[in-house]
Write a protein that holds these residues in place. Structure first.
Motif, mmCIF file in Angstrom:
data_model
loop_
_atom_site.group_PDB
_atom_site.id
_atom_site.type_symbol
_atom_site.label_atom_id
_atom_site.label_comp_id
_atom_site.label_asym_id
_atom_site.label_seq_id
_atom_site.Cartn_x
_atom_site.Cartn_y
_atom_site.Cartn_z
ATOM 1 N N TYR B 108 0.748 3.709 -27.384
ATOM 2 C CA TYR B 108 2.121 4.228 -27.121
ATOM 3 C C TYR B 108 2.995 3.328 -26.292
ATOM 4 O O TYR B 108 2.264 2.715 -25.335
ATOM 5 N N PRO B 109 4.051 3.216 -26.427
ATOM 6 C CA PRO B 109 5.046 2.781 -25.672
ATOM 7 C C PRO B 109 4.955 3.209 -24.595
ATOM 8 O O PRO B 109 4.793 4.669 -24.298
ATOM 9 N N ASP B 111 6.888 4.925 -22.403
ATOM 10 C CA ASP B 111 8.312 5.291 -22.057
ATOM 11 C C ASP B 111 8.039 6.607 -21.013
ATOM 12 O O ASP B 111 8.913 6.796 -19.984
ATOM 13 N N ASP B 112 6.938 7.514 -21.086
ATOM 14 C CA ASP B 112 6.886 8.465 -20.295
ATOM 15 C C ASP B 112 5.282 8.708 -19.871
ATOM 16 O O ASP B 112 4.701 9.598 -20.642
ATOM 17 N N ALA B 115 3.681 12.524 -19.427
ATOM 18 C CA ALA B 115 3.426 13.226 -20.587
ATOM 19 C C ALA B 115 2.426 12.866 -21.352
ATOM 20 O O ALA B 115 1.775 13.536 -21.903
ATOM 21 N N GLN B 116 2.337 11.330 -21.820
ATOM 22 C CA GLN B 116 1.362 10.796 -22.203
ATOM 23 C C GLN B 116 0.077 11.007 -21.561
ATOM 24 O O GLN B 116 -1.169 11.317 -22.287
#
Lengths: 253, 253
Positions: B108-109, B111-112, B115-116
């Motif tokens: 995943y990038p 970004d957050d 949440a990840q």
């Protein structure tokens, strides 16, 4: 899931569903219909045609849910044991109801009275609900409504009595987004801090051409829903919002 | 329903199913697939995204069923509480699994990350099952298999590991009759006296042009099924029998 309306459990009884021969339609139908009436289905269970398991389910559900619906297992054969199971769970005797015997004798040819007699067996104290549009009454004991498993019969019986279940409606807003769920997760938490009673769902959709996420906002309080919706919309970049369906009653769609 | 193979419970977790917005596909898929593998699904429950209710379900199911499958509630948002519920039910801490953190950072990038990071949270002691055809592992604790709610993902994960569930197959004979159910009810009871371990179902069909009743006979013992089938067929007038589908494995159809 703590709105103040009536709640319900659906007890689907049938080996044919658990063995994958039949796909349950009755639970799906009742779930939608009850929601449209403002009733919150909090639990659905699918269990075998087994007297003890049915009795156990009745025991644990009584007092915990406002409404209990059973579907299936009320025919004349060996695997139709729902009424015996409910009677056991209630601690009531299984009796032949005089009015049901009378109706069965009127409507059926006397091919096999033994099997037909089983169709008149109900827990002692069972109420018969007569209504327009149905030939045989719906069986009811306190808040336990006993429906057949054949979908066509279940639908006609439910339609005949459904107004007695009507409660204040749910209102629903759907917001479709072109955004990843994990990016927006924290925003949703923030909205719930301001609107803790909002029923808020987040559902990713794979491979949809326009949106990748659907948010559902629900409440029985329309003004509360509208305020929560505006709060949420205000926190999301406009270009991420694909479509908004605002504030419909759950029964409209 | 007391054959000697493995049994299972399916726990479907999701407000969207109970509120009628989504029709459950996962329970239907797993029920059929498990049956075809020779596993007897004995119970299906649909419950809300609620930590305490999930924990309660895990507690009551553990020890009672050989296999426990959960579907749904393992994403990154506020309503994804399945892993927290399972941890609570097991009495285990919810920890961030180092291998999952590593995989999420790779795929995943950033970004957050908050949440990840939630996507890496599992009950302490959770096993990761890696297999061909799936990018992320299936989560498993003892006999509890934890599946996502998105049907496409659930299917690919189940397909990747399903052979570990395979048991002796069920064999199924279907007999279609032009006869009323109550007329034949006593005959079915007689067959069950001779073949008490036969799984025998009787399902009326309204408005079908050819048959009005389908009987299903099942067993894991093919010879026993065949003998029971002949016994039953011998008791029914030939002109009432519309069609017989004999002795297939449940996985064939």
């Amino acid at each position: 899931m703590t709105d103040s309306g009536k709640n319900a459990i659906l007890i689907i009884i049938g080996n044919e569903v658990l063995s994958g021969k039949t796909v349950d339609k009755n639970g799906v139908f009742l779930t939608r219909e009850l929601r449209a009436l403002g009733v919150e289905v909090q639990r659905v269970v699918i269990i075998p045609d087994d007297i003890d398991l049915i009795a156990e389910e009745i025991r644990t559900s009584r007092g915990r849910f406002d409404l209990i619906f059973t579907c299936g297992g009320i025919g004349p054969t060996h695997d139709d044991v729902t009424l015996a199971g409910i009677a056991l769970g209630l601690g009531k005797a299984l009796i032949r109801h005089p009015k049901l015997i009378e109706m069965i004798e009127q409507h059926y040819p006397p091919d096999d009275l033994a099997a037909q007699g089983r169709l008149a067996e109900v827990p002692e104290g069972t109420e018969l609900i007569f209504s327009e549009g149905i030939r045989f009454p719906v069986l009811c004991f306190e808040s336990i409504y006993i429906f057949p498993g054949i979908p066509e019969l279940l639908v006609s019986k439910f339609e005949a009595i459904k107004e007695r279940f009507r409660d204040r409606p749910f209102y629903l807003t759907k917001i479709y987004l072109a955004e990843k769920e994990y990016v927006i997760a924290e925003t949703l938490r923030d909205v719930l801090k301001d609107y803790p009673d909002l029923l808020l769902g987040s559902y990713p959709k794979l491979h949809h051409p326009e949106h990748s996420l659907m948010l559902t906002l629900e409440s029985k309080d329309r003004a509360y829903l509208e305020a929560a919706g505006e709060n949420l919309i205000g926190r999301i970049p406009k270009e991420k919002i694909v479509k908004i369906d605002r504030g419909k009653s759950a029964g409209d769609s």
